[in-house]
Design an enzyme around this catalytic site. Structure first.
Site, PDB file in Angstrom:
ATOM      1  CB  THR A  61      -1.021  -0.047   1.172  1.00  0.00           C
ATOM      2  OG1 THR A  61      -1.936   1.046   1.016  1.00  0.00           O
ATOM      3  CG2 THR A  61      -0.368   0.033   2.543  1.00  0.00           C
ATOM      4  CE  LYS A  65      -1.969   0.525  -3.553  1.00  0.00           C
ATOM      5  NZ  LYS A  65      -3.322   0.866  -4.000  1.00  0.00           N
ATOM      6  CG  ASN A  86      -3.011  -4.257  -5.186  1.00  0.00           C
ATOM      7  OD1 ASN A  86      -2.762  -4.968  -6.150  1.00  0.00           O
ATOM      8  ND2 ASN A  86      -4.189  -4.234  -4.605  1.00  0.00           N
ATOM      9  CG  ASP A 101      -6.316  -1.635  -5.693  1.00  0.00           C
ATOM     10  OD1 ASP A 101      -6.799  -2.352  -4.805  1.00  0.00           O
ATOM     11  OD2 ASP A 101      -5.427  -0.783  -5.483  1.00  0.00           O
ATOM     12  N   GLY A 128      -2.762   6.907  -7.850  1.00  0.00           N
ATOM     13  CA  GLY A 128      -2.673   5.514  -8.287  1.00  0.00           C
ATOM     14  C   GLY A 128      -4.045   4.897  -8.544  1.00  0.00           C
ATOM     15  CE1 TYR A 216     -10.912   0.810   4.236  1.00  0.00           C
ATOM     16  CE2 TYR A 216     -10.219   1.213   1.973  1.00  0.00           C
ATOM     17  CZ  TYR A 216      -9.909   1.039   3.300  1.00  0.00           C
ATOM     18  OH  TYR A 216      -8.607   1.125   3.701  1.00  0.00           O
ATOM     19  N   GLY A 237     -16.547   2.119  -1.260  1.00  0.00           N
ATOM     20  CA  GLY A 237     -15.500   1.234  -1.795  1.00  0.00           C
ATOM     21  C   GLY A 237     -15.365  -0.111  -1.095  1.00  0.00           C
TER      22      GLY A 237
HETATM   23  P1  NAP Z   1      -2.685   8.636  -4.130  1.00  0.00           P
HETATM   24  O1  NAP Z   1      -1.978   7.916  -5.203  1.00  0.00           O
HETATM   25  O2  NAP Z   1      -1.894   9.236  -3.013  1.00  0.00           O
HETATM   26  O3  NAP Z   1      -3.588   9.786  -4.810  1.00  0.00           O
HETATM   27  C1  NAP Z   1      -4.374  10.629  -4.042  1.00  0.00           C
HETATM   28  C2  NAP Z   1      -5.110  11.622  -4.949  1.00  0.00           C
HETATM   29  O4  NAP Z   1      -6.029  12.329  -4.121  1.00  0.00           O
HETATM   30  C3  NAP Z   1      -4.210  12.653  -5.609  1.00  0.00           C
HETATM   31  O5  NAP Z   1      -4.719  12.924  -6.883  1.00  0.00           O
HETATM   32  C4  NAP Z   1      -4.369  13.883  -4.712  1.00  0.00           C
HETATM   33  O6  NAP Z   1      -4.316  15.130  -5.404  1.00  0.00           O
HETATM   34  C5  NAP Z   1      -5.797  13.723  -4.231  1.00  0.00           C
HETATM   35  N1  NAP Z   1      -6.019  14.350  -2.908  1.00  0.00           N
HETATM   36  C6  NAP Z   1      -5.360  14.054  -1.758  1.00  0.00           C
HETATM   37  N2  NAP Z   1      -5.861  14.808  -0.739  1.00  0.00           N
HETATM   38  C7  NAP Z   1      -6.837  15.589  -1.286  1.00  0.00           C
HETATM   39  C8  NAP Z   1      -7.720  16.579  -0.765  1.00  0.00           C
HETATM   40  N3  NAP Z   1      -7.689  16.918   0.541  1.00  0.00           N
HETATM   41  N4  NAP Z   1      -8.585  17.189  -1.600  1.00  0.00           N
HETATM   42  C9  NAP Z   1      -8.647  16.852  -2.924  1.00  0.00           C
HETATM   43  N5  NAP Z   1      -7.823  15.916  -3.483  1.00  0.00           N
HETATM   44  C10 NAP Z   1      -6.942  15.290  -2.658  1.00  0.00           C
HETATM   45  O7  NAP Z   1      -3.751   7.673  -3.394  1.00  0.00           O
HETATM   46  P2  NAP Z   1      -4.529   6.419  -4.012  1.00  0.00           P
HETATM   47  O8  NAP Z   1      -3.706   5.201  -3.878  1.00  0.00           O
HETATM   48  O9  NAP Z   1      -5.036   6.793  -5.345  1.00  0.00           O
HETATM   49  O10 NAP Z   1      -5.741   6.263  -2.954  1.00  0.00           O
HETATM   50  C11 NAP Z   1      -6.722   7.252  -2.849  1.00  0.00           C
HETATM   51  C12 NAP Z   1      -7.911   6.774  -2.025  1.00  0.00           C
HETATM   52  O11 NAP Z   1      -8.494   5.616  -2.613  1.00  0.00           O
HETATM   53  C13 NAP Z   1      -7.581   6.401  -0.565  1.00  0.00           C
HETATM   54  O12 NAP Z   1      -8.597   6.922   0.252  1.00  0.00           O
HETATM   55  C14 NAP Z   1      -7.627   4.897  -0.568  1.00  0.00           C
HETATM   56  O13 NAP Z   1      -8.021   4.369   0.694  1.00  0.00           O
HETATM   57  C15 NAP Z   1      -8.718   4.634  -1.604  1.00  0.00           C
HETATM   58  N6  NAP Z   1      -8.578   3.298  -2.208  1.00  0.00           N
HETATM   59  C16 NAP Z   1      -9.580   2.403  -1.955  1.00  0.00           C
HETATM   60  C17 NAP Z   1      -9.497   1.133  -2.482  1.00  0.00           C
HETATM   61  C18 NAP Z   1     -10.589   0.139  -2.200  1.00  0.00           C
HETATM   62  O14 NAP Z   1     -10.340  -1.054  -2.324  1.00  0.00           O
HETATM   63  N7  NAP Z   1     -11.778   0.573  -1.879  1.00  0.00           N
HETATM   64  C19 NAP Z   1      -8.388   0.760  -3.261  1.00  0.00           C
HETATM   65  C20 NAP Z   1      -7.389   1.716  -3.521  1.00  0.00           C
HETATM   66  C21 NAP Z   1      -7.499   2.988  -2.967  1.00  0.00           C
HETATM   67  P3  NAP Z   1      -2.914  15.755  -5.947  1.00  0.00           P
HETATM   68  O15 NAP Z   1      -2.597  15.002  -7.195  1.00  0.00           O
HETATM   69  O16 NAP Z   1      -3.252  17.178  -6.182  1.00  0.00           O
HETATM   70  O17 NAP Z   1      -1.910  15.529  -4.858  1.00  0.00           O
END
Ligand code: NAP
Length: 275
Positions: A61, A65, A86, A101, A128, A216, A237
């Site tokens: 995670t 990743k 992942n 994912d 991601g 989620y 999620g």
């Molecule tokens: P990541 O790669 O760190 O990307 C996060 C994204 O969110 C970036 O585009 C960032 O914007 C944006 N962001 C962060 N804080 C923000 C805020 N306060 N306001 C608006 N935009 C914001 O993270 P990720 O791996 O994609 O994961 C993101 C979310 O998806 C997490 O909550 C994770 O738990 C969830 N997720 C869930 C599952 C599931 O199985 N349900 C699987 C994977 C991920 P910038 O580009 O401007 O920094």
């Protein structure tokens, strides 16, 4: 089997509890799953231990990743496209990386009867999981994909990624964009009870719009709550989380499982952990 999760931080991850629920439901009595907080400087040492046989399979995670891909000997085709992994399986002294994912998100679409074919989709975020979601939307035949992200640089980068995958109709969000059939929040905004002070979630939503939040931890996430009773469908999620975990187990054990009859019980047990 010795299995686990690496990331930093991993303290709040529910993956160990979820995996233990699944091991019980699938009667996998010989599986152990622990979380390991690994800082980036120690990633190489961790992967050495993994390769030498200390672990059979690992989930990865944030923030490893992308960095984890460099330690793999073999990449599943989705990892090649997405540039992140992942789920890793050890085969002898070699490591093969997967992205479960993508499967999890596709199962969420399928189980909720969400038809993406010819739809106009809005993806909130450009990290991601946004890449994973975009790939799934492309596979499922979306007509157009629009990106809304906090930083323009990352929005432009993911637009380029989508273009490389062959999408012609990929746009950056403006207020005059019009309506969307499906909106997916891939940002963590609201996960830790923060407020949406900048109005990031202010988007056009009506009774024809399906809303999906990858978060989620609750059925009433900040994003889904903002449009309570205004959208066609609101989905969190949780099912994506469960199905990405099931896929990981299938990869590690080289066995497929039918969980249709067990899903309600799995969800109930996990919801107890989350509340
Ligand atoms: P990541 O790669 O760190 O990307 C996060 C994204 O969110 C970036 O585009 C960032 O914007 C944006 N962001 C962060 N804080 C923000 C805020 N306060 N306001 C608006 N935009 C914001 O993270 P990720 O791996 O994609 O994961 C993101 C979310 O998806 C997490 O909550 C994770 O738990 C969830 N997720 C869930 C599952 C599931 O199985 N349900 C699987 C994977 C991920 P910038 O580009 O401007 O920094």
């Amino acid at each position: 089997m010795n299995l686990g999760l690496i990331g930093n931080p991993v303290e709040k991850s529910v993956s160990p509890e979820l995996q233990r629920i699944l091991f019980k439901e699938l009667k996998l009595n010989n599986c152990v799953y622990e979380k390991h907080e690994v800082v980036s400087d120690n990633l190489s040492t961790f992967f050495d231990r993994f390769k030498r046989g200390e672990f059979d399979g690992i989930n990865v995670t944030i923030p490893h990743k992308e960095a984890g891909v460099a330690f793999l000997d073999e990449l599943d085709k989705n990892v090649e496209i997405l540039g992140n992994t992942n789920c890793i399986k050890r085969i002898g002294n070699t490591l093969k990386g997967y992205n479960t994912d993508l499967y999890g998100f596709k199962m969420l679409l399928e189980r909720n009867s969400i038809n993406v074919e010819s739809t106009h989709c809005l993806v909130l975020g450009a990290g991601g999981s946004a890449r994973t979601v975009i790939q799934a939307l492309i596979h499922k035949g979306a007509e157009s994909i629009t990106i809304k992200n906090k930083s323009t640089d990352n929005a432009l980068e993911i637009q380029l990624y989508a273009k490389k995958l062959g999408v012609k109709n990929i746009n950056l969000y403006t207020e005059s964009n019009g309506e969307f059939d499906i909106v997916i929040n891939t940002t963590p905004l609201g996960m830790y009870h923060e407020k949406d002070d900048s109005g990031f979630f202010d988007i056009p939503v009506d009774k024809k719009t399906t809303l999906i939040d990858l978060i989620y931890t609750s059925n009433h996430t900040l994003f889904l709550n903002q449009y309570k009773d205004q959208a066609k469908q609101s989905i969190n999620g949780l099912e994506m989380l469960i199905f990405q975990a099931i896929k990981s187990i299938e990869i590690w054990t080289e066995t497929t499982y039918n969980v249709d009859q067990k899903l309600d019980s799995i969800k109930k047990q996990l919801e107890k952990v989350l509340c």
